[in-house]
Design a protein around this motif. Sequence first.
Motif, short mmCIF file in Angstrom:
data_model
loop_
_atom_site.label_atom_id
_atom_site.label_comp_id
_atom_site.label_asym_id
_atom_site.label_seq_id
_atom_site.Cartn_x
_atom_site.Cartn_y
_atom_site.Cartn_z
N UNK A 278 -19.25 17.07 -21.45
CA UNK A 278 -18.47 15.93 -20.99
C UNK A 278 -16.98 16.25 -20.97
N UNK A 279 -16.50 17.06 -21.94
CA UNK A 279 -15.07 17.42 -21.93
C UNK A 279 -14.75 18.32 -20.75
N UNK A 280 -15.70 19.19 -20.37
CA UNK A 280 -15.51 20.06 -19.21
C UNK A 280 -15.47 19.22 -17.93
N UNK A 281 -16.31 18.18 -17.86
CA UNK A 281 -16.29 17.29 -16.69
C UNK A 281 -14.93 16.62 -16.53
N UNK A 290 -14.84 7.50 -13.96
CA UNK A 290 -15.96 7.37 -14.89
C UNK A 290 -17.07 8.35 -14.52
N UNK A 291 -17.96 8.61 -15.47
CA UNK A 291 -19.11 9.49 -15.24
C UNK A 291 -20.36 8.76 -15.70
N UNK A 292 -21.45 8.90 -14.92
CA UNK A 292 -22.67 8.20 -15.30
C UNK A 292 -23.42 8.95 -16.39
N UNK A 293 -24.06 8.18 -17.25
CA UNK A 293 -24.87 8.71 -18.35
C UNK A 293 -26.20 7.97 -18.36
N UNK A 294 -27.26 8.66 -18.71
CA UNK A 294 -28.58 8.02 -18.78
C UNK A 294 -29.07 8.02 -20.22
N UNK A 295 -29.58 6.90 -20.65
CA UNK A 295 -30.18 6.78 -21.98
C UNK A 295 -31.68 6.96 -21.81
N UNK A 296 -32.22 8.03 -22.42
CA UNK A 296 -33.62 8.41 -22.20
C UNK A 296 -34.39 8.46 -23.51
N UNK A 305 -32.95 8.18 -28.90
CA UNK A 305 -32.62 8.15 -27.48
C UNK A 305 -31.63 9.27 -27.18
N UNK A 306 -31.84 9.91 -26.06
CA UNK A 306 -31.04 11.06 -25.63
C UNK A 306 -29.99 10.56 -24.63
N UNK A 307 -28.71 10.95 -24.81
CA UNK A 307 -27.66 10.53 -23.88
C UNK A 307 -27.45 11.65 -22.85
N UNK A 308 -28.17 11.57 -21.74
CA UNK A 308 -28.08 12.62 -20.72
C UNK A 308 -26.70 12.57 -20.05
N UNK A 309 -26.06 13.74 -19.98
CA UNK A 309 -24.74 13.82 -19.36
C UNK A 309 -23.60 13.77 -20.36
N UNK A 310 -23.92 13.73 -21.67
CA UNK A 310 -22.88 13.58 -22.69
C UNK A 310 -22.90 14.76 -23.67
#
Length: 616
Positions: A278-281, A290-296, A305-310
């Motif tokens: 996320x810091x590289x993004x 903003x950047x989207x994140x998925x809770x899986x 729960x896994x925070x995809x994209x973080x």
Amino acid sequence: MYDVIVVGAGHAGIEAAMAASRMNKNTCLVTLDINMAGSMPCNPSIGGPAKGIVVREIDALGGLMPQVADRTALQFKMLNTTKGPGVWSLRVQSDKEEYKKEMKKILLHTPNLTVVEKAVHSLLVKNHKAEGIRCTDGTELYSKTVVLTTGTYMTSKVLRGHSAISSGPEDQITIDTLSESLRKEGIRTFRLKTGTPARILTDSIDFSKTEVQPGTDEFLRFSQSTKKEDVLPFSKQSVCHLIYTQPETHRIINENLKQSAMYSGLVKGVGPRYCPSIEDKLVRFADKERHQLFLEPESLSLDTTYIQGFSTSMPVDVQEKMVHSLPGLENCVIKKYAYAIEYDALDPLQMKPSMENKVIENLFTAGQINGTSGYEEAAGQGLMAGANAALKVDGKEPFILRRDEAYIGVMIDDLTTKGTNEPYRLLTSRAEYRLLLRHDNAQARLIEKGYQIGLVNENVYQNYLKEKEEISRAREKLQETHIKPQDDINEYLKNLGFEKLSKGCSALDLIKRPKVTIKGLSSILGYSFEDEINRAIEIEVKYAGYIEKAKRDARHLQKMEEVVIPKHLDYENMENLSLEARQKLNQIQPVTLGQASRISGINPSDIAILALHVKK
């Protein structure tokens, strides 16, 4: 003495061991812990763009990942359905705990396969030939071929902030001696980095602040052998949730950039371009608000729960602030903190298209050790490495897939021809013949090849022939069905925005029109077929012109692939060849003229000169 020893029971190792054992080779799978077989240290999912098609290809070649992914899926979702069929891909949210249990059970009950729980110290090599492995406890195991699938376990370090700990993923041990033993034999290694996000206690999340992301409400599967009763019905499938980073998230990250292992100078390896932290993004896409994140969900047996994209390598205290700045996670409990992991990989330019190493004979490699990322890429390589190790034992020609035959072929060709200096990820854009490499036709492309070398058993092959015959009969029936310009058909066409029929035509011709489907015509036809048959026929008919053009282009490629370059050609003294071409050809030693033509820095004029020498 084994025929094949496979080191590592990740996604690559499982497929390698299963492929070799299916081909009746006495196989030994060496792993640190069989309970971790098929573990998902990162995303708890299988499939996605391009990757989902790879899983279908693995199924067509008799692999295990598709079957287990179907049986342990929490959610099925078909992606890119608003686009053409060349980019449709299935993705499943996996129950990571059930996936591991299922893999362990199958591995322990597979004929021709012995599982040994040991750590590998080094490779046994004599006269540049692999002869087995030496374990850290001094045990030596001998074999005719060895397949290394060590993933991120070679000299790996877990990184958070300014802290670096020698460790493998998920608190497993790392092996510091193996890559050094390979370097002594002349194998080139380089450092890569990947990472994983924090895991959150599910009960501590306020899901009212998130957007629900359901799956696809139809019967979907990776494996053709999966029945409807084998998978969770849609009503019982889990949902994922979508959130976005906030201005406060960005402020916290930007103010603490130098505390990240990524920006503190601690990280030496190159991270994944297509799955950055996320810091590289934030650094690379500073203009994005903003950047989207998925809770899986990770598993029905885990409250996590896994925070995809973080993904991040920030220190724990900064991670707390970052996570709590996200919507719905203001009061959440972090069960496991994110980290980056750095590890040794081998230069894939030292690998043949058969996955055999060019420096050490009888040594095959697959997965992240070859510089790739992703469970699916690893599994595809593992299957090919295991099959080719088995073929090498029998003294048979290697099993190699062309770029127009499979995404697996695209990936291996990219690795062995172009190499990589970052974690390689399969993308649909990497495949120039992607309309030929579709989700729906993986079996038609590959099952015959798998059957011929013993990867696919008789029952599976016969079932495929029956399904193929069903599609053929269905297409024939549509061709024979004559549709007259009557009220019912004209009303149907009008609703789709078409003019009335002026004269009769076959149902097959009518399906060529956009939006016209076999299911939509069913009340007029008086019959219909299963969804998969409908889809296969519709794709064939609607995209016939494009598919034929792609096939023509592929035939040109095939002619180049059929021109085999003799071993040990003297490129250095080849007249009129450019200096760069001589260096690249010497380094890569391409097997065919087609492979030579795809090496970066080699011009058409170089290929013309090379073709003349090959002809001589």
